[in-house]
Design a protein around this motif. Sequence first.
Motif, PDB file in Angstrom:
ATOM      1  N   GLU A   1      42.837  33.115  40.472  1.00  0.00           N
ATOM      2  CA  GLU A   1      42.708  32.708  41.870  1.00  0.00           C
ATOM      3  C   GLU A   1      41.245  32.536  42.262  1.00  0.00           C
ATOM      4  O   GLU A   1      40.891  31.599  42.989  1.00  0.00           O
ATOM      5  CB  GLU A   1      43.377  33.744  42.776  1.00  0.00           C
TER       6      GLU A   1
ATOM      7  N   LEU B   1      39.045  29.311  43.994  1.00  0.00           N
ATOM      8  CA  LEU B   1      38.180  29.375  45.168  1.00  0.00           C
ATOM      9  C   LEU B   1      36.750  28.957  44.836  1.00  0.00           C
ATOM     10  O   LEU B   1      36.011  28.501  45.710  1.00  0.00           O
ATOM     11  CB  LEU B   1      38.184  30.797  45.747  1.00  0.00           C
TER      12      LEU B   1
ATOM     13  N   THR C   1      38.630  24.049  38.771  1.00  0.00           N
ATOM     14  CA  THR C   1      40.005  23.594  38.984  1.00  0.00           C
ATOM     15  C   THR C   1      40.762  23.245  37.707  1.00  0.00           C
ATOM     16  O   THR C   1      41.989  23.242  37.713  1.00  0.00           O
ATOM     17  CB  THR C   1      40.002  22.358  39.898  1.00  0.00           C
TER      18      THR C   1
ATOM     19  N   LYS D   1      37.318  31.832  50.873  1.00  0.00           N
ATOM     20  CA  LYS D   1      38.443  30.999  51.296  1.00  0.00           C
ATOM     21  C   LYS D   1      38.000  29.947  52.303  1.00  0.00           C
ATOM     22  O   LYS D   1      38.478  28.808  52.283  1.00  0.00           O
ATOM     23  CB  LYS D   1      39.564  31.872  51.875  1.00  0.00           C
TER      24      LYS D   1
ATOM     25  N   ASN E   1      38.255  26.040  51.911  1.00  0.00           N
ATOM     26  CA  ASN E   1      39.211  25.497  52.886  1.00  0.00           C
ATOM     27  C   ASN E   1      40.637  25.911  52.542  1.00  0.00           C
ATOM     28  O   ASN E   1      41.568  25.104  52.559  1.00  0.00           O
ATOM     29  CB  ASN E   1      39.104  23.971  52.960  1.00  0.00           C
ATOM     30  N   ALA E   2      40.789  27.198  52.208  1.00  0.00           N
ATOM     31  CA  ALA E   2      42.093  27.735  51.815  1.00  0.00           C
ATOM     32  C   ALA E   2      42.487  28.871  52.753  1.00  0.00           C
ATOM     33  O   ALA E   2      41.651  29.698  53.131  1.00  0.00           O
ATOM     34  CB  ALA E   2      42.047  28.241  50.374  1.00  0.00           C
ATOM     35  N   LYS E   3      43.754  28.915  53.126  1.00  0.00           N
ATOM     36  CA  LYS E   3      44.249  29.993  53.982  1.00  0.00           C
ATOM     37  C   LYS E   3      44.448  31.275  53.184  1.00  0.00           C
ATOM     38  O   LYS E   3      44.128  32.378  53.645  1.00  0.00           O
ATOM     39  CB  LYS E   3      45.562  29.584  54.651  1.00  0.00           C
TER      40      LYS E   3
ATOM     41  N   SER F   1      44.434  33.061  48.950  1.00  0.00           N
ATOM     42  CA  SER F   1      43.866  32.878  47.608  1.00  0.00           C
ATOM     43  C   SER F   1      44.898  32.342  46.626  1.00  0.00           C
ATOM     44  O   SER F   1      44.549  31.795  45.576  1.00  0.00           O
ATOM     45  CB  SER F   1      43.305  34.206  47.084  1.00  0.00           C
TER      46      SER F   1
END
Length: 273
Positions: A42, A46, A50, A229, A233-235, A237
Amino acid sequence: MLKQRLITALVLGLSVLAAIFLLPPLGFALGVMMVVALGAWEWAGLAAITHPLLKTGYAALSVMALAGFYFWVDASMLGTLLLLTALAWAVVVVIIAVGQPPQEKQLLIRRWGLGAAGLVALVPSGLALIILQAIHPSWLLFLLLLTATADTAAYFTGKRFGRQPLAPHISPGKTREGLLGGLVGVAVLSLLGASWFGLELSIWFIFVCLCLITALISVVGDLFESLLKRAANAKDSGRLLPGHGGILDRIDSLTAAAPVFLLGLLWAGIVAR
């Protein structure tokens, strides 16, 4: 959603308790290594790593580093590692104070810098959890209760009395009043813990201070993950835990708290490696 969160929390809590008290040290260590691998996967996402092969390699590197420390670190090396980790989290305090997530033009720095930060966060904390369980499961359980108390007391105090934001550019919901309420809750828990562990009265003050410092650094771990996060731009993880997000969303406080707590226990002579 609430029902899903409660079911996940119940299953997760029972699983953690069973692992802490029923697994032998080696079995528990293997379980922690699995959690570190998932957390590293995870963290890689972040950090803008990728590609699946790179993420897998990063997770494998994290586990190999943890396994290496677990099997070969001695008492003097452990103290140095924990001290360096504590200093690294002190640097994170400065990063949080600045609070600016990396921009796209800094993508390479973000990948390598945050990738290295993930190793510093996950590997020593995993090692600290393993050692605390090996010393005695009650110490690890107390650490979990400490971070949970800090978080829960802060939430309810902030909800009722919160006025001044703690870090509005990172986590708008956290307040200074909530932080104070969390520390009060931890202070009470630390007094109960000192009595439960049968500590000498002369060391109670040191133990309470250690618990308060651990609670403060646990907030730093929480805020740092929130900063990651925000940068990504992630709510959450990840999506591994229904209703709760990912592994990092559940262990963010522990990544910072565990090494500091173990370092303090060893430094004060409360426990021995």
